[in-house]
Design a protein around this motif. Structure first.
Motif, short mmCIF file in Angstrom:
data_model
loop_
_atom_site.label_atom_id
_atom_site.label_comp_id
_atom_site.label_asym_id
_atom_site.label_seq_id
_atom_site.Cartn_x
_atom_site.Cartn_y
_atom_site.Cartn_z
N GLY A 169 0.83 -1.20 0.00
CA GLY A 169 0.00 0.00 0.00
C GLY A 169 0.86 1.25 0.00
O GLY A 169 2.10 1.17 -0.09
N THR A 216 -6.03 6.74 -0.13
CA THR A 216 -5.90 5.34 -0.52
C THR A 216 -5.64 4.47 0.71
O THR A 216 -6.20 3.37 0.84
CB THR A 216 -4.77 5.16 -1.53
OG1 THR A 216 -5.05 5.93 -2.71
CG2 THR A 216 -4.59 3.70 -1.92
N ALA A 217 -4.81 4.95 1.62
CA ALA A 217 -4.52 4.20 2.84
C ALA A 217 -5.78 3.97 3.66
O ALA A 217 -6.03 2.86 4.15
CB ALA A 217 -3.47 4.93 3.67
N ASN A 240 -7.99 1.44 1.92
CA ASN A 240 -7.45 0.09 2.09
C ASN A 240 -7.78 -0.47 3.47
O ASN A 240 -8.16 -1.64 3.61
CB ASN A 240 -5.93 0.11 1.89
CG ASN A 240 -5.53 0.35 0.45
OD1 ASN A 240 -6.35 0.29 -0.46
ND2 ASN A 240 -4.25 0.63 0.24
N ARG A 282 -11.38 -1.61 3.80
CA ARG A 282 -11.86 -2.57 2.79
C ARG A 282 -12.47 -3.82 3.43
O ARG A 282 -13.38 -4.43 2.88
CB ARG A 282 -10.68 -2.95 1.88
CG ARG A 282 -11.02 -3.85 0.73
CD ARG A 282 -9.88 -3.84 -0.28
NE ARG A 282 -8.58 -3.93 0.41
CZ ARG A 282 -7.43 -3.51 -0.11
NH1 ARG A 282 -7.42 -2.94 -1.30
NH2 ARG A 282 -6.31 -3.64 0.54
N ARG A 315 -0.15 -4.38 2.80
CA ARG A 315 -0.93 -4.12 1.59
C ARG A 315 -1.87 -2.94 1.79
O ARG A 315 -2.35 -2.35 0.81
CB ARG A 315 -1.72 -5.35 1.20
CG ARG A 315 -0.88 -6.56 0.82
CD ARG A 315 -1.71 -7.81 0.68
NE ARG A 315 -2.34 -8.17 1.96
CZ ARG A 315 -3.13 -9.22 2.12
NH1 ARG A 315 -3.38 -10.02 1.09
NH2 ARG A 315 -3.67 -9.49 3.30
N ASN A 316 -2.15 -2.58 3.03
CA ASN A 316 -3.02 -1.44 3.32
C ASN A 316 -2.24 -0.13 3.32
O ASN A 316 -2.58 0.82 2.64
CB ASN A 316 -3.73 -1.65 4.65
CG ASN A 316 -4.74 -2.77 4.60
OD1 ASN A 316 -5.31 -3.05 3.54
ND2 ASN A 316 -4.98 -3.42 5.72
#
Length: 261
Positions: free
Chosen positions: A125, A137-138, A141, A144, A158-159
């Motif tokens: 991420g 975006t963070a 993520n 999600r 990935r986050n």
């Protein structure tokens, strides 16, 4: 596992020592790289990506390493004794006329085409200390999987890339929720993401002096991490500890709301 600020500092020191210089020594001590010789090539840069280190050399090659739990890169001057561990723990040696970088206990060491770096780090991420940092975006993520415990979501690279177990515990404390709170119930996800960025930015230039409290006095640098059974700085309640996702996590049962182990 090293936090993102530790890896950033390691990359910064390696970049200062190696970038722009021709390698006069290259010894990669893992079987699949035993015949690789990068001597005569110029190191272009050393870049951190989350908890990964990317050492780029001319010819379109990147030496990718990851420290995980026990790995370390150490720098030495000519003639200086190497003190990072016994010789059998050395996995990489890169040197020029002025500096030698020695990689100890590196669990990940591979040579990639620079164009293929996304195969190694493309899953990450936004990097909390990188030029690609994107709080929106963070946050997206993290949210999600709204049922996932916050502590696990923060550690998932990935986050957002760069948070380790120390910052996980401290961020949950500063967000006033337990690490087991479902991330979808986090009252102010934007604030937690901003706190993560602010803490790593504030600490990246101070290796060995990490503080989330604003104090650098011994025993007062962290709110809860490593403080099991000691009084909470805010309320005096003993800090508790329990495993989460295979690692110890810490929280104050009074200052932090939400489910516990």
């Amino acid at each position: 596992m090293p936090e993102g600020d530790t890896v950033w500092h390691a990359a910064h020191r390696l970049h200062e020592a190696l970038a722009g210089e021709v390698l006069t020594t290259c010894d990669l001590r893992v079987p699949r790289l035993a015949t690789v010789d990068l001597t005569g090539r110029t190191v272009l840069d050393v870049t951190p990506r989350g908890k990964h280190l990317l050492t780029r050399v001319e010819g379109g090659l990147t030496l990718h390493s990851h420290l995980r739990m026990e790995g370390a890169w150490r720098l030495y001057a000519p003639g200086e004794k190497w003190t990072g561990g016994p010789a059998f723990q050395i996995r990489a040696v890169l040197g020029n006329a002025a500096h030698t970088a020695v990689g100890y206990r590196l669990p990940v060491l591979e040579l990639l085409r620079t164009a293929a770096e996304p195969k190694a780090v493309g899953h990450l991420g936004p990097d909390l200390l990188g030029p690609d940092w994107d709080p929106d975006t963070a946050r997206a993520n993290l949210l999600r999987d709204p049922a996932r415990p916050l502590g696990e979501a923060l550690l998932d690279q990935r986050n957002l890339a760069g948070i380790g177990n120390v910052y996980k515990s401290e961020l949950c404390f500063l967000s006033q929720v337990t690490p087991w709170l479902p991330v979808g119930e986090l009252p102010e996800p934007d604030r937690t993401v901003e706190l993560a960025h602010r803490l790593l930015e504030a600490n990246r230039a101070h290796p060995g002096r990490r503080s989330t409290t604003g104090s650098h006095r011994p025993g007062q640098t962290l709110y809860v991490y490593g403080r099991a059974r000691r009084p909470c700085f805010r309320c005096g309640t003993p800090v508790r500890s329990a495993p989460q996702d295979g690692r110890p996590t810490y929280w104050c049962p009074r200052c932090q709301s939400g489910p516990t182990r």
